[in-house]
Design a protein around this motif. Structure first.
Motif, short mmCIF file in Angstrom:
data_model
loop_
_atom_site.label_atom_id
_atom_site.label_comp_id
_atom_site.label_asym_id
_atom_site.label_seq_id
_atom_site.Cartn_x
_atom_site.Cartn_y
_atom_site.Cartn_z
N ASP A 1 0.86 -1.19 0.00
CA ASP A 1 0.00 0.00 0.00
C ASP A 1 0.90 1.25 0.00
O ASP A 1 2.12 1.14 -0.11
N ALA A 2 0.26 2.40 0.16
CA ALA A 2 1.01 3.65 0.02
C ALA A 2 2.11 3.78 1.06
O ALA A 2 3.16 4.36 0.79
N ASP A 3 1.87 3.20 2.26
CA ASP A 3 2.84 3.34 3.35
C ASP A 3 3.84 2.18 3.39
O ASP A 3 4.58 2.02 4.35
N ALA A 4 3.83 1.36 2.31
CA ALA A 4 4.69 0.16 2.35
C ALA A 4 6.16 0.53 2.40
O ALA A 4 6.59 1.49 1.76
N PRO A 5 6.93 -0.24 3.18
CA PRO A 5 8.36 0.04 3.24
C PRO A 5 9.07 -0.41 1.96
O PRO A 5 8.54 -1.22 1.20
N GLU A 6 10.25 0.10 1.79
CA GLU A 6 11.08 -0.37 0.69
C GLU A 6 11.58 -1.78 1.07
O GLU A 6 11.98 -1.99 2.21
N VAL A 7 11.53 -2.70 0.11
CA VAL A 7 11.92 -4.08 0.44
C VAL A 7 13.22 -4.42 -0.27
O VAL A 7 13.35 -4.23 -1.47
N VAL A 8 14.17 -4.91 0.50
CA VAL A 8 15.45 -5.29 -0.08
C VAL A 8 15.70 -6.76 0.26
O VAL A 8 15.76 -7.12 1.44
N ILE A 9 15.78 -7.57 -0.79
CA ILE A 9 16.12 -8.99 -0.54
C ILE A 9 17.63 -9.10 -0.61
O ILE A 9 18.23 -8.74 -1.62
N ASP A 10 18.21 -9.56 0.48
CA ASP A 10 19.66 -9.56 0.55
C ASP A 10 20.17 -10.97 0.84
O ASP A 10 19.84 -11.55 1.88
N GLU A 11 20.96 -11.48 -0.09
CA GLU A 11 21.48 -12.85 0.05
C GLU A 11 22.33 -13.03 1.32
O GLU A 11 22.47 -14.13 1.82
N ARG A 12 22.88 -11.92 1.80
CA ARG A 12 23.75 -12.03 2.99
C ARG A 12 22.95 -12.36 4.24
O ARG A 12 23.52 -12.66 5.28
N LEU A 13 21.62 -12.27 4.11
CA LEU A 13 20.78 -12.58 5.28
C LEU A 13 20.31 -14.03 5.31
O LEU A 13 19.54 -14.43 6.18
N MET A 14 20.79 -14.84 4.32
CA MET A 14 20.44 -16.27 4.33
C MET A 14 20.98 -16.92 5.59
O MET A 14 22.03 -16.50 6.11
N GLU A 15 20.32 -18.00 6.02
CA GLU A 15 20.86 -18.78 7.14
C GLU A 15 22.20 -19.38 6.72
O GLU A 15 22.49 -19.50 5.52
N ARG A 16 23.02 -19.73 7.69
CA ARG A 16 24.31 -20.37 7.38
C ARG A 16 24.07 -21.71 6.70
O ARG A 16 23.08 -22.40 7.00
N ASP A 17 24.98 -22.07 5.80
CA ASP A 17 24.94 -23.42 5.23
C ASP A 17 25.65 -24.33 6.22
O ASP A 17 26.86 -24.20 6.42
N PHE A 18 24.87 -25.21 6.86
CA PHE A 18 25.43 -26.02 7.95
C PHE A 18 26.07 -27.33 7.47
O PHE A 18 26.32 -28.22 8.28
#
Ligand SMILES: O=C(O)[C@@H](CO)OP(=O)(O)O
Length: 550
Positions: free
Chosen positions: A82-99
Motif C-alpha cells: 500500500d502507500a505506506d509500504a516500506p522499501e523491500v530489499v532482498i539480501d542474500e547475505r541474510l540467508m541462514e548459514r549453510d550447515f
C-alpha cells in the motif's frame, strides 16, 4: 557514537526470525534448504503483523529463503504493497548459514552424538564435527558486510528498519550491536517470530544463561540418565522406609503436564494428516486391536485365570500408548506428530480392546473399568490436545517458544512421576512381580520392533509409541477389578520400562531416516535441490513480485 545517540538509533531497528518452518517443527536444521512455513508459522507471522499494524517502517531487509520471505510478506504485505509500504530489499547475505553435514539432521541426535558443548560450538563457531557448508568466518564476513554497508547506514539516515532473517544471522547481528565476540559459541535461543527491538537487545541477551541452557539441553538429550537417577532415588527412599502415598490423580497430572509441554511445540493443527494416515491406522488396528484380542482369546481358551502372567500380558497388549511417548519421541529425534497420532488412536481403540480383553480374561463385568480407562486415557489425550490447540491459536509465538524451551521440564516431571511411583512399590513382591514386569517391558519392545513400519520416515515414532504403554490406565483397571497382581506388575513395569530407555536411545539411531534420504524433501516440503549459493538476485523467481522502489 554517544550512548544516547546509539539508543536512539537502535530504537529504530527491529529484527525478527521467520515463523516456524517445517524443519523447525520437527527439530531439524534447515540451514540453506528452503523449508517453507508451517501453518503455525503463518499464524505467528500474522500475529506479528497485527502487533505492528500502524507502525511505519522505511525499509525491510529480507533473506531470500522462502520461510523468511513468506514471513515478511505476511507482516509487510510485500506482494500487495500500500502507500505506506516500506522499501523491500532482498539480501542474500541474510540467508541462514549453510550447515554442511548438519543440514536436515535432528538437533537432539546431533547433541547426543557430539555432546552439547561440541554441538553449540559447531552451530555458533566452527567444529570438526561439521563437514562442508560455510565456515563461521564466511558467515561472519557476509553478515558483517551487511551490517556495516546496509544496516548501519540506513539507521544513521534516520530510517526505521526491520530485518527478517534467521536465527543464527539475527543472533550474530545482536553480537555485533553489543560488541560481543561473534564466536562466543552459545545459543541465544531466538524463538520464531519474536520481534526484537534494537534498544532491548541487551536485556534479551543478558537473560540467556549459557550454562543453564546447556544443562537444560543435557537433560533432554540424556533423559535415560535422568529417568534412572529418578528410579535410584525412589528405590533408595523406599528402602529407607520413606512412604509417601501419592494420589493417582497427582501422578496423572504430572503425565499430563509433561505431554502438554511437549505438545506446545508440535504441529497439532496438522493432526488430521497424521491421524488419518493409512499406515498409522493399519498399525494401530493390528497392534492395539487384533493382537490383544487374539491373545486374550488364546488365554480364554487356555482358561489361565485372570491374574495369570498370560492374562496380565493380554491386558498390557491392549493398553494404549502413553502420552509419555511423545516426550520420548522428541528426545530421540522422532517426528513427534506420528507418535501423537498413535497415542490418540490407540487410546480410542483401547475402549474396544479393553472390553474384549477384560471380558475374555477376567470373566466379569468390566464396564466400569473400561469407562474409567476411556476417561483417563482418551479423555486426557483429547483434553490436552484441545487445550494446547487453543493456546497455540491465542498465543502462537509464546506457546511454541514455551514448548521449545521447556523440553527439560517435561523430562523432570516424568522423573518426579518415577520417584513417586518407586516410593509406592511393594519391594517384598520383587520375586513375584519383577520377572513378569521385565518380560513385559522387553516383550513390548520386541513386538514394537516387529510391527513398526520398515524403512519409513515414521519408523522411530512407531517404535516409540508401541514401547511406552499407559501404565496408569492399567493401575486404575487393576484397582477397579480388585486385581492385586495386575496392579503390582503394572507398577513394577515402570522400572524396566525406563531403564530400557537407554536401549531405545541407542536403538533409535537405526530407526531414523538419514538426512540425505530422498524422502525428506516430500516430508518437509523442500525443493528437491539446494538453491545455488551466491545466486544473483535477478534469478530469484520471486523477484518480479517485490516492489522495486530502490
Ligand atoms: O536453519 C535452521 O533450521 C535454523 C537453525 O536451527 O535456523 P532458522 O530456522 O532460523 O532458519
Amino acid at each position: 557514537m554517544a550512548g544516547q545517540d546509539e539508543q536512539e538509533l537502535l530504537s529504530r531497528l527491529f529484527m525478527v526470525r521467520h515463523g516456524e518452518s517445517t524443519c523447525n517443527s520437527v527439530h531439524r536444521i534447515a540451514g540453506q534448504r528452503d523449508a517453507p512455513l508451517t501453518f503455525l508459522g503463518r499464524i505467528q507471522a500474522e500475529k506479528v503483523a497485527k502487533g505492528h499494524r500502524g507502525r511505519h517502517f522505511d525499509r525491510v531487509y529480507v533473506s531470500p529463503l522462502t520461510r523468511a520471505y513468506e514471513t515478511a510478506n505476511m507482516i509487510f504485505g510485500i506482494d500487495a504493497p500500500d502507500a505506506d509500504a516500506p522499501e523491500v530489499v532482498i539480501d542474500e547475505r541474510l540467508m541462514e548459514r549453510d550447515f554442511g553435514s548438519y543440514t536436515l539432521e535432528s538437533k537432539s541426535i546431533l547433541q547426543r552424538r557430539h555432546g552439547i558443548a561440541e554441538y553449540e560450538r559447531a552451530m555458533n563457531a566452527d567444529s570438526p564435527t561439521m563437514h562442508g557448508g560455510e565456515t563461521f568466518q564466511q558467515l561472519k564476513d557476509r553478515v558483517h558486510a551487511f551490517y556495516e554497508e546496509e544496516l548501519l547506514p540506513a539507521l544513521r539516515r534516520g530510517e526505521v528498519v526491520c530485518v527478517v532473517s534467521h536465527k543464527y544471522v539475527v543472533e550474530l547481528i545482536c553480537r555485533f550491536i553489543l560488541a560481543r565476540p561473534a564466536d562466543e559459541s552459545y545459543d541465544l535461543r531466538l524463538p520464531n517470530s519474536q520481534m526484537l527491538q534494537g534498544d532491548r537487545i541487551h536485556s534479551y541477551v543478558k537473560n540467556e544463561n549459557k550454562t543453564m541452557n546447556m544443562v537444560y539441553d543435557w537433560i533432554v538429550v540424556n533423559h535415560p540418565v535422568v529417568f534412572c537417577a529418578g528410579l535410584a532415588a525412589g528405590l533408595l527412599g523406599n528402602v529407607a522406609g520413606l512412604r509417601l502415598s501419592t494420589s493417582p490423580y497427582l501422578l496423572l497430572l504430572l503425565l499430563v503436564l509433561a505431554s502438554v509441554i511437549t505438545m506446545c511445540r508440535i504441529e497439532l493443527e496438522n493432526a488430521r494428516t497424521f491421524v488419518t494416515d493409512r499406515g498409522t491406522l493399519r498399525s494401530v488396528a493390528l497392534r492395539y486391536l487384533a493382537l490383544p484380542i487374539a491373545f486374550a482369546a488364546l488365554v480364554h481358551w487356555w482358561d489361565a485365570g485372570g491374574s495369570s502372567t498370560a492374562a496380565i500380558t493380554a491386558v498390557f497388549l491392549a493398553t494404549p500408548s502413553s502420552v509419555v511417548a511423545m516426550t520420548v519421541s522428541r528426545c530421540l529425534g522422532g517426528l513427534i506428530m506420528p507418535t501423537f497420532a498413535q497415542v490418540l488412536l490407540s487410546s480410542l481403540a483401547a475402549t474396544v480392546s479393553f472390553s474384549a480383553v477384560l471380558g475374555l480374561t477376567l470373566h466379569e463385568d468390566v464396564a466400569p473399568a473400561v469407562a474409567i480407562s476411556a476417561a483417563t486415557s482418551t479423555g486426557v489425550v483429547t483434553a490436552a490436545y484441545l487445550l494446547v490447540r487453543r493456546l497455540r491459536e491465542r498465543s502462537p509465538i509464546r506457546t511454541a517458544k514455551y514448548g521449545e524451551r521447556n523440553g527439560y521440564v517435561a523430562v523432570l516431571l516424568l522423573t518426579a512421576f518415577i520417584v513417586l511411583v518407586c516410593l509406592k512399590l511393594d519391594l517384598d513382591g520383587f520375586a513375584d512381580y519383577a520377572p513378569t514386569a521385565v518380560g513385559i517391558a522387553v516383550g513390548l519392545r520386541l513386538v514394537a520392533a516387529l510391527l513398526k513400519r520398515r524403512r519409513h520416515v515414521q519408523t522411530l515414532d512407531d517404535y516409540t509409541a508401541m514401547t511406552y504403554p499407559n501404565v496408569f490406565v492399567v493401575v486404575i483397571i487393576a484397582a477397579l477389578t480388585g486385581n492385586g497382581p495386575l496392579e503390582q506388575v503394572a507398577i513394577w513395569t515402570l522400572l524396566p520400562m525406563f531403564v530400557l530407555s537407554f536401549f531405545d536411545s541407542w536403538y533409535a539411531r537405526f530407526l531414523v531416516v538419514a538426512p540425505d534420504d530422498a524422502r525428506w524433501p516430500a516430508v518437509l516440503g523442500l525443493p528437491a535441490h539446494r538453491p545455488a549459493r551466491g545466486r544473483p538476485a535477478s534469478e530469484d523467481p520471486r523477484e518480479p513480485s517485490v516492489p522495486a522502489r530502490s
